[in-house]
Design a protein around this motif. Sequence first.
Motif, PDB file in Angstrom:
ATOM      1  N   ASN A 179       0.790  -1.219   0.000  1.00 41.39           N
ATOM      2  CA  ASN A 179       0.000   0.000   0.000  1.00 41.39           C
ATOM      3  C   ASN A 179       0.831   1.282   0.000  1.00 41.39           C
ATOM      4  O   ASN A 179       0.365   2.325  -0.417  1.00 41.39           O
ATOM      5  N   ASP A 180       2.056   1.150   0.519  1.00 42.02           N
ATOM      6  CA  ASP A 180       2.869   2.349   0.743  1.00 42.02           C
ATOM      7  C   ASP A 180       2.958   3.244  -0.485  1.00 42.02           C
ATOM      8  O   ASP A 180       2.896   4.464  -0.385  1.00 42.02           O
ATOM      9  N   ILE A 181       3.135   2.617  -1.638  1.00 46.24           N
ATOM     10  CA  ILE A 181       3.366   3.428  -2.827  1.00 46.24           C
ATOM     11  C   ILE A 181       2.144   4.276  -3.155  1.00 46.24           C
ATOM     12  O   ILE A 181       2.266   5.433  -3.567  1.00 46.24           O
ATOM     13  N   TRP A 182       0.946   3.737  -2.892  1.00 42.94           N
ATOM     14  CA  TRP A 182      -0.270   4.523  -3.184  1.00 42.94           C
ATOM     15  C   TRP A 182      -0.431   5.656  -2.191  1.00 42.94           C
ATOM     16  O   TRP A 182      -0.792   6.777  -2.563  1.00 42.94           O
ATOM     17  N   VAL A 183      -0.155   5.341  -0.926  1.00 43.77           N
ATOM     18  CA  VAL A 183      -0.223   6.400   0.087  1.00 43.77           C
ATOM     19  C   VAL A 183       0.801   7.489  -0.257  1.00 43.77           C
ATOM     20  O   VAL A 183       0.510   8.684  -0.217  1.00 43.77           O
ATOM     21  N   ALA A 184       2.001   7.035  -0.632  1.00 42.54           N
ATOM     22  CA  ALA A 184       3.061   7.991  -0.972  1.00 42.54           C
ATOM     23  C   ALA A 184       2.640   8.870  -2.148  1.00 42.54           C
ATOM     24  O   ALA A 184       2.774  10.101  -2.106  1.00 42.54           O
ATOM     25  N   LEU A 185       2.104   8.229  -3.189  1.00 46.85           N
ATOM     26  CA  LEU A 185       1.677   8.985  -4.370  1.00 46.85           C
ATOM     27  C   LEU A 185       0.559   9.966  -4.021  1.00 46.85           C
ATOM     28  O   LEU A 185       0.566  11.115  -4.457  1.00 46.85           O
ATOM     29  N   ALA A 186      -0.390   9.480  -3.199  1.00 48.01           N
ATOM     30  CA  ALA A 186      -1.506  10.347  -2.825  1.00 48.01           C
ATOM     31  C   ALA A 186      -0.994  11.590  -2.095  1.00 48.01           C
ATOM     32  O   ALA A 186      -1.433  12.706  -2.367  1.00 48.01           O
ATOM     33  N   TRP A 187      -0.059  11.398  -1.158  1.00 52.16           N
ATOM     34  CA  TRP A 187       0.513  12.537  -0.446  1.00 52.16           C
ATOM     35  C   TRP A 187       1.149  13.529  -1.428  1.00 52.16           C
ATOM     36  O   TRP A 187       0.880  14.732  -1.387  1.00 52.16           O
ATOM     37  N   CYS A 188       2.028  12.999  -2.293  1.00 54.76           N
ATOM     38  CA  CYS A 188       2.769  13.880  -3.209  1.00 54.76           C
ATOM     39  C   CYS A 188       1.825  14.659  -4.111  1.00 54.76           C
ATOM     40  O   CYS A 188       1.918  15.879  -4.231  1.00 54.76           O
ATOM     41  N   VAL A 189       0.892  13.921  -4.731  1.00 54.20           N
ATOM     42  CA  VAL A 189      -0.019  14.586  -5.669  1.00 54.20           C
ATOM     43  C   VAL A 189      -0.911  15.579  -4.926  1.00 54.20           C
ATOM     44  O   VAL A 189      -1.126  16.706  -5.394  1.00 54.20           O
ATOM     45  N   GLY A 190      -1.393  15.167  -3.751  1.00 50.41           N
ATOM     46  CA  GLY A 190      -2.261  16.043  -2.963  1.00 50.41           C
ATOM     47  C   GLY A 190      -1.570  17.347  -2.594  1.00 50.41           C
ATOM     48  O   GLY A 190      -2.087  18.443  -2.838  1.00 50.41           O
ATOM     49  N   ILE A 191      -0.368  17.220  -2.010  1.00 49.16           N
ATOM     50  CA  ILE A 191       0.378  18.418  -1.607  1.00 49.16           C
ATOM     51  C   ILE A 191       0.669  19.286  -2.833  1.00 49.16           C
ATOM     52  O   ILE A 191       0.527  20.506  -2.808  1.00 49.16           O
ATOM     53  N   MET A 192       1.034  18.603  -3.935  1.00 49.44           N
ATOM     54  CA  MET A 192       1.393  19.337  -5.145  1.00 49.44           C
ATOM     55  C   MET A 192       0.209  20.161  -5.646  1.00 49.44           C
ATOM     56  O   MET A 192       0.359  21.345  -5.950  1.00 49.44           O
ATOM     57  N   LEU A 193      -0.961  19.548  -5.706  1.00 46.16           N
ATOM     58  CA  LEU A 193      -2.128  20.257  -6.233  1.00 46.16           C
ATOM     59  C   LEU A 193      -2.499  21.452  -5.364  1.00 46.16           C
ATOM     60  O   LEU A 193      -2.710  22.556  -5.868  1.00 46.16           O
ATOM     61  N   VAL A 194      -2.571  21.213  -4.056  1.00 47.41           N
ATOM     62  CA  VAL A 194      -2.949  22.304  -3.154  1.00 47.41           C
ATOM     63  C   VAL A 194      -1.929  23.442  -3.257  1.00 47.41           C
ATOM     64  O   VAL A 194      -2.292  24.618  -3.423  1.00 47.41           O
ATOM     65  N   ALA A 195      -0.645  23.091  -3.208  1.00 48.93           N
ATOM     66  CA  ALA A 195       0.395  24.124  -3.261  1.00 48.93           C
ATOM     67  C   ALA A 195       0.366  24.839  -4.604  1.00 48.93           C
ATOM     68  O   ALA A 195       0.545  26.062  -4.669  1.00 48.93           O
ATOM     69  N   TYR A 196       0.116  24.084  -5.682  1.00 44.42           N
ATOM     70  CA  TYR A 196       0.081  24.691  -7.019  1.00 44.42           C
ATOM     71  C   TYR A 196      -1.030  25.734  -7.126  1.00 44.42           C
ATOM     72  O   TYR A 196      -0.810  26.861  -7.566  1.00 44.42           O
ATOM     73  N   ILE A 197      -2.218  25.342  -6.684  1.00 47.01           N
ATOM     74  CA  ILE A 197      -3.359  26.265  -6.783  1.00 47.01           C
ATOM     75  C   ILE A 197      -3.078  27.526  -5.978  1.00 47.01           C
ATOM     76  O   ILE A 197      -3.266  28.652  -6.434  1.00 47.01           O
ATOM     77  N   PHE A 198      -2.571  27.321  -4.773  1.00 48.47           N
ATOM     78  CA  PHE A 198      -2.280  28.448  -3.898  1.00 48.47           C
ATOM     79  C   PHE A 198      -1.185  29.333  -4.497  1.00 48.47           C
ATOM     80  O   PHE A 198      -1.297  30.553  -4.531  1.00 48.47           O
ATOM     81  N   ALA A 199      -0.139  28.683  -5.021  1.00 47.94           N
ATOM     82  CA  ALA A 199       0.994  29.429  -5.593  1.00 47.94           C
ATOM     83  C   ALA A 199       0.540  30.276  -6.781  1.00 47.94           C
ATOM     84  O   ALA A 199       0.922  31.435  -6.919  1.00 47.94           O
ATOM     85  N   MET A 200      -0.319  29.697  -7.637  1.00 45.65           N
ATOM     86  CA  MET A 200      -0.796  30.432  -8.802  1.00 45.65           C
ATOM     87  C   MET A 200      -1.608  31.645  -8.385  1.00 45.65           C
ATOM     88  O   MET A 200      -1.552  32.698  -9.004  1.00 45.65           O
ATOM     89  N   ARG A 201      -2.368  31.479  -7.300  1.00 46.28           N
ATOM     90  CA  ARG A 201      -3.137  32.609  -6.781  1.00 46.28           C
ATOM     91  C   ARG A 201      -2.217  33.731  -6.354  1.00 46.28           C
ATOM     92  O   ARG A 201      -2.418  34.889  -6.689  1.00 46.28           O
ATOM     93  N   VAL A 202      -1.195  33.362  -5.568  1.00 47.05           N
ATOM     94  CA  VAL A 202      -0.250  34.375  -5.091  1.00 47.05           C
ATOM     95  C   VAL A 202       0.433  35.039  -6.280  1.00 47.05           C
ATOM     96  O   VAL A 202       0.599  36.261  -6.335  1.00 47.05           O
ATOM     97  N   TYR A 203       0.785  34.220  -7.273  1.00 49.12           N
ATOM     98  CA  TYR A 203       1.491  34.736  -8.460  1.00 49.12           C
ATOM     99  C   TYR A 203       0.635  35.756  -9.199  1.00 49.12           C
ATOM    100  O   TYR A 203       1.094  36.844  -9.539  1.00 49.12           O
ATOM    101  N   LYS A 204      -0.636  35.419  -9.409  1.00 50.22           N
ATOM    102  CA  LYS A 204      -1.524  36.342 -10.128  1.00 50.22           C
ATOM    103  C   LYS A 204      -1.663  37.647  -9.355  1.00 50.22           C
ATOM    104  O   LYS A 204      -1.732  38.719  -9.937  1.00 50.22           O
ATOM    105  N   LYS A 205      -1.717  37.531  -8.035  1.00 48.15           N
ATOM    106  CA  LYS A 205      -1.888  38.709  -7.204  1.00 48.15           C
ATOM    107  C   LYS A 205      -0.641  39.594  -7.256  1.00 48.15           C
ATOM    108  O   LYS A 205      -0.723  40.807  -7.344  1.00 48.15           O
ATOM    109  N   ARG A 206       0.525  38.944  -7.175  1.00 45.93           N
ATOM    110  CA  ARG A 206       1.766  39.711  -7.137  1.00 45.93           C
ATOM    111  C   ARG A 206       2.085  40.368  -8.471  1.00 45.93           C
ATOM    112  O   ARG A 206       2.778  41.374  -8.550  1.00 45.93           O
ATOM    113  N   MET A 207       1.640  39.746  -9.578  1.00 47.45           N
ATOM    114  CA  MET A 207       2.074  40.238 -10.892  1.00 47.45           C
ATOM    115  C   MET A 207       1.136  41.271 -11.456  1.00 47.45           C
ATOM    116  O   MET A 207       0.010  41.102 -11.646  1.00 47.45           O
TER     117      MET A 207
END
Lengths: 253, 255
Positions: B227-255
Amino acid sequence: MQNQAIQVNGLQKSYEKIHVLKGVDFEVKKGSIFALLGSNGAGKTTIVKILTTLLKQDGGTAAVNGFDVASKPGDVRQSISLTGQFAAVDEILTGRENLIMIAKLRHLKNPRPVADDLLNRFGLTDAADRRVSTYSGGMRRRLDIAMSLVGKPQVIFLDELTTGLDPEARVEVWKTVKELANNGTTVFLTTQYLEEAEQLADRIAILHEGKIIANGTLAELKKLFPPAKVEYIEKQPSLEEIFLAIIGKKEEK
Amino acid sequence: MESTKRHFFSDMNVMLGRSMHHIFRSMDTIITVTITPIAMMLLFVYVLGGAIQTGTDNYVNYLLPGILLMAIASGIAYTSYRLFMDMQRGIFERFHSMPIARSAPLWGHVLTSLVSNAISVLVIILVALIMGFRSSAGVLSWLAVAGILALFTLALTWIAVIAGLSATSVDGAGAFAYPILFLPFISSAFVPTESMPSGVRAFAENQPVTSIVDAIRALLSGQPVGNDIWVALAWCVGIMLVAYIFAMRVYKKRM
Ligand SMILES: Nc1ncnc2c1ncn2[C@@H]1O[C@H](COP(=O)(O)OP(=O)(O)OP(=O)(O)O)[C@@H](O)[C@H]1O
Ligand SMILES: [Mg+2]
């Protein structure tokens, strides 16, 4: 074809608390040099940022090269280049690499010869393959302007281009700007120095407390607004003005 | 606007070329990023290793996944630093006043982060090989390891982007990496979680580093990953998506 490169009407902009632009109007004719004069914090950079699509205005309209900055930013960006108040060069790249990078971003077919040509024109050929971090302030500013010329944009914005330069480097940069306008490029520049506006501009506008309080050729301004001018000279005297003042006092004695 | 979209990849490529120059002209960055994890590896293997019971006879094998994650966690601090410096110096303003895709400069930094971290990871694996690291993993398993590490790097990179865009000082731009750097210590990276007191153990077993480390370890040693690999993938993808959306928001605001 209309012959205005920039048209600004009733431009308004506030940051959180400060109302910086309170209805700014002016026009810049194609192929001319226009100087926007104003003291620290007058809002010069704010106007430049709105005109170069980096910032949205709160009210009023602005058009560059016939394109509205708010509704057609893509077209505006095709027509302009910006040399900002703080040198926008890559310190780790060499001068040549900086120019080639911009040429590639402008999708020019032959980046290398374009870079070589500009290096030559700006007297940077000897330093072309040195990292920009080793350049002097004047060289950096010249590279900065050279980068703005890549792809021959029609309207060039120069925000306080000589602030922080020594008098010699300043004269050098002035020469460059004059050559630009001779080639038909429209130049919009901002400055705190009256002398710089005198040296370079076809028309000078003075931005004060959110509005343009004077706009005309140097001769017109001298006739129309002696009091306003005196006020400005007191804040930012040019070398020439100080010189004249001293001479004047001596002659009185 | 059409043309800016058409040129997106070539613009991004120019941006990548630019920051790769930065990396190769300051190789000390790679050295700084790899030296601490390598020192940790030496310390754990040659000083503490004898006292740690992991149930494996090759402690380098046990240690390597966690060390790699540490290297990536310290590597992304530089991504945030480079981004911050670009914003400070006004070169982003030049880019944004040019007819190029708005997000190209940002993606250039993200790709650069992937490449530079891949270099650090390779350097560390080489050192580990010298120290006796051996793996029975086949090509597919190695590819899976590379994929997980890439996703982990991307997830942290987008967090670094948020930090770089919102920082007000150089120090602030890198500070976010410290807590992340600490996560491997409270995970299965260095010692099995069974040896930890129950509260700590509960945290260790449910935080992303443990599942990522366990998945990589299993892949490298040819064990079933479960199971580890699925849990690991879920963590990575989850963190990536949340951080990406948030980062893009900050980027649009700053630019
Ligand atoms: N992002 C911002 N947030 C809040 N206030 C700002 C911001 N940018 C500028 N200001 C304020 O707006 C006013 C005008 O700033 P601006 O930079 O346009 O002036 P300037 O004429 O270019 O000044 P300088 O000669 O110092 O460059 C200043 O009082 C400044 O402090
Ligand atoms: Mg300014």
